[in-house]
Design an enzyme around this catalytic site. Structure first.
Site, PDB file in Angstrom:
ATOM      1  N   CYS A  98    -110.356   9.882  18.026  1.00  0.00           N
ATOM      2  CA  CYS A  98    -109.544   9.252  16.642  1.00  0.00           C
ATOM      3  C   CYS A  98    -109.176  10.804  15.648  1.00  0.00           C
ATOM      4  CB  CYS A  98    -110.328   8.299  16.051  1.00  0.00           C
ATOM      5  SG  CYS A  98    -110.942   7.059  16.794  1.00  0.00           S
ATOM      6  N   CYS A 108    -112.073  -4.520   9.936  1.00  0.00           N
ATOM      7  CA  CYS A 108    -111.894  -4.306  10.901  1.00  0.00           C
ATOM      8  C   CYS A 108    -109.998  -4.138  10.932  1.00  0.00           C
ATOM      9  CB  CYS A 108    -112.185  -4.742  12.165  1.00  0.00           C
ATOM     10  SG  CYS A 108    -113.166  -5.807  12.413  1.00  0.00           S
ATOM     11  N   CYS A 109    -109.990  -2.579  10.650  1.00  0.00           N
ATOM     12  CA  CYS A 109    -108.438  -1.684  11.006  1.00  0.00           C
ATOM     13  C   CYS A 109    -107.566  -2.743  11.823  1.00  0.00           C
ATOM     14  CB  CYS A 109    -108.308  -0.370  11.339  1.00  0.00           C
ATOM     15  SG  CYS A 109    -108.631   0.072  12.760  1.00  0.00           S
ATOM     16  N   ARG A 142    -112.567 -14.224  10.039  1.00  0.00           N
ATOM     17  CA  ARG A 142    -113.605 -14.698  11.381  1.00  0.00           C
ATOM     18  C   ARG A 142    -114.463 -13.050  11.885  1.00  0.00           C
ATOM     19  NH1 ARG A 142    -111.734 -13.098  17.081  1.00  0.00           N
ATOM     20  NH2 ARG A 142    -109.955 -12.433  15.640  1.00  0.00           N
ATOM     21  N   GLY A 187    -104.040  -5.540  24.314  1.00  0.00           N
ATOM     22  CA  GLY A 187    -104.381  -6.224  23.819  1.00  0.00           C
ATOM     23  C   GLY A 187    -106.114  -6.347  23.816  1.00  0.00           C
TER      24      GLY A 187
END
Length: 382
Positions: free
Chosen positions: A80, A200-201, A189, A117
């Protein structure tokens, strides 16, 4: 070393744009930076690219579309922190007198890459990653530790997501411009207890670019100088990650290397853009960067210091949590964001009177090394 300034910046809107390749996104960002700098692209003497997935000849492919060839060009992958690392390499080229002007372009298409995905997991063959220490799991453990040692509640864990989405509605480049309540974040969720989907991003595509040059070169194009006061990159030492999951000694060491180079302390930062891929990550980073004392992130939250208008606004852009995180682009994007504020051009999200800002990006996880595995920090001043 010579003084280095940011002459031009450019970025795409971050979001799900599978109709564009990573290269096409990079071209858009590079064109925007060149227009912002007011230069002929053929003036660029050196070019750096950053991209994590499916990368091959990224910067060469981008720059050929701009008529820039036969230059020294390099591509960088550093998890990152790839964009921040590429920025650092360009900075050193100019500061050390190798070149007078160059460009760094970070890009990523997370929706079409080979990881699309799928969970962005540990490095292939990494022992702890194979045993289940994924990024969400790592930050979930940290969240529990913070609740046990800092008196932090679940509502506090949700705070960065709520705050950054509130900031993000002011940013036309953000993927999600939507206010979230604490209840919505907590009731989303479950991913890895206590981390929910909205902590979460999101998956995102995007690109960002920055043009650096000497102050002498910049005088030909502008009288407005955004100085690179410090640019540092540091990898982790050998350290069992579970000694204390809340502290981040590598990040703290990196921050103070940057403070020393810039000649300021954390109290001198008017805004901070940092890696907030998961909501609890932003909380421990307050302490790691010295924005508050160790053990005092709760009072930092409650004081409103991290808000736009607070003492040290954190992620006024909306952060990764509302923009998304195209890995190769984010390290350059945070530099663009801080530059906009120092120029007074950040629109509705402008941090008023900003003179100094930090762009931080960290990443990676490897068994046997501290976490994060690598980080980059740039301090900019007007």
């Amino acid at each position: 070393m010579r003084e280095v300034v940011v002459l031009g910046i450019g970025q795409t809107t971050f979001g799900k744009t599978p109709e564009y390749t990573a290269i096409q996104l990079g071209v858009k960002a590079a064109k925007a930076a060149i227009k912002d700098a007011g230069i002929d692209p053929r003036e660029l003497q050196v070019c750096y690219g950053s991209r994590v997935y499916d990368a091959t000849q990224t910067i060469e492919d981008i720059m050929k579309n701009l008529g820039v060839t036969e230059r020294e060009m390099h591509n960088c992958e550093n998890a990152c922190a790839s964009g921040g690392t590429a920025f650092n390499l360009l900075y050193k080229d100019i500061a050390n007198g190798v070149y007078d002007i160059g460009i760094v372009v970070g890009c990523e298409s997370m929706t079409t890459c080979s990881k699309a995905g799928q969970l962005v997991g540990a490095a292939p063959g990494d022992l702890n990653g194979t045993m289940g220490i994924t990024m969400p799991a790592n930050h979930a453990l940290t969240a529990h530790r913070m609740m046990a040692t800092r008196g932090i509640t679940l509502e506090d864990i949700a705070y960065p997501s709520v705050k950054n989405h509130r900031h993000g509605i002011l940013n036309p480049y953000a993927q999600y411009r939507k206010v979230l309540t604490t209840e919505q974040v907590l009731n989303a969720r479950m991913i890895s207890d206590p981390i929910t989907t909205l902590m979460c991003c999101p998956v995102s595509d995007g690109a960002a670019a920055a043009i650096l040059c000497t102050k002498e070169y910049a005088r030909k194009h502008t009288t407005r100088f955004i100085k690179v006061a410090a640019s540092k990159v540091l990898t982790a030492s050998y350290l069992p990650w579970d000694l204390d999951t809340v502290t981040r000694p590598t990040l703290t060491k990196l921050a103070y290397m940057a403070y020393e180079a810039a000649g300021i302390g954390p109290e001198g930062l008017d805004l901070i853009e940092l890696h907030d891929a998961f909501s609890p990550e932003e909380l421990y980073t307050y302490e790691a960067l010295g924005l508050c004392k160790v053990g005092e992130c709760l009072s930092f939250i409650r004081s409103g210091n991290a808000e736009i208008g607070g003492k040290h606004p954190v992620n006024p852009s909306g952060g990764l949590l509302s923009l998304g995180h195209p890995l190769g682009a984010s390290g350059v994007r945070v530099v663009c964001e801080v530059t906009q504020h120092l120029r007074g051009e950040a629109g509705e999200r402008q941090v008023q009177g900003a003179k100094t800002g930090m762009a931080e990006m960290v990443g990676g996880y490897l068994t046997g090394l501290g976490s994060p595995a690598v980080g980059s920090i740039t301090i900019l001043s007007a």
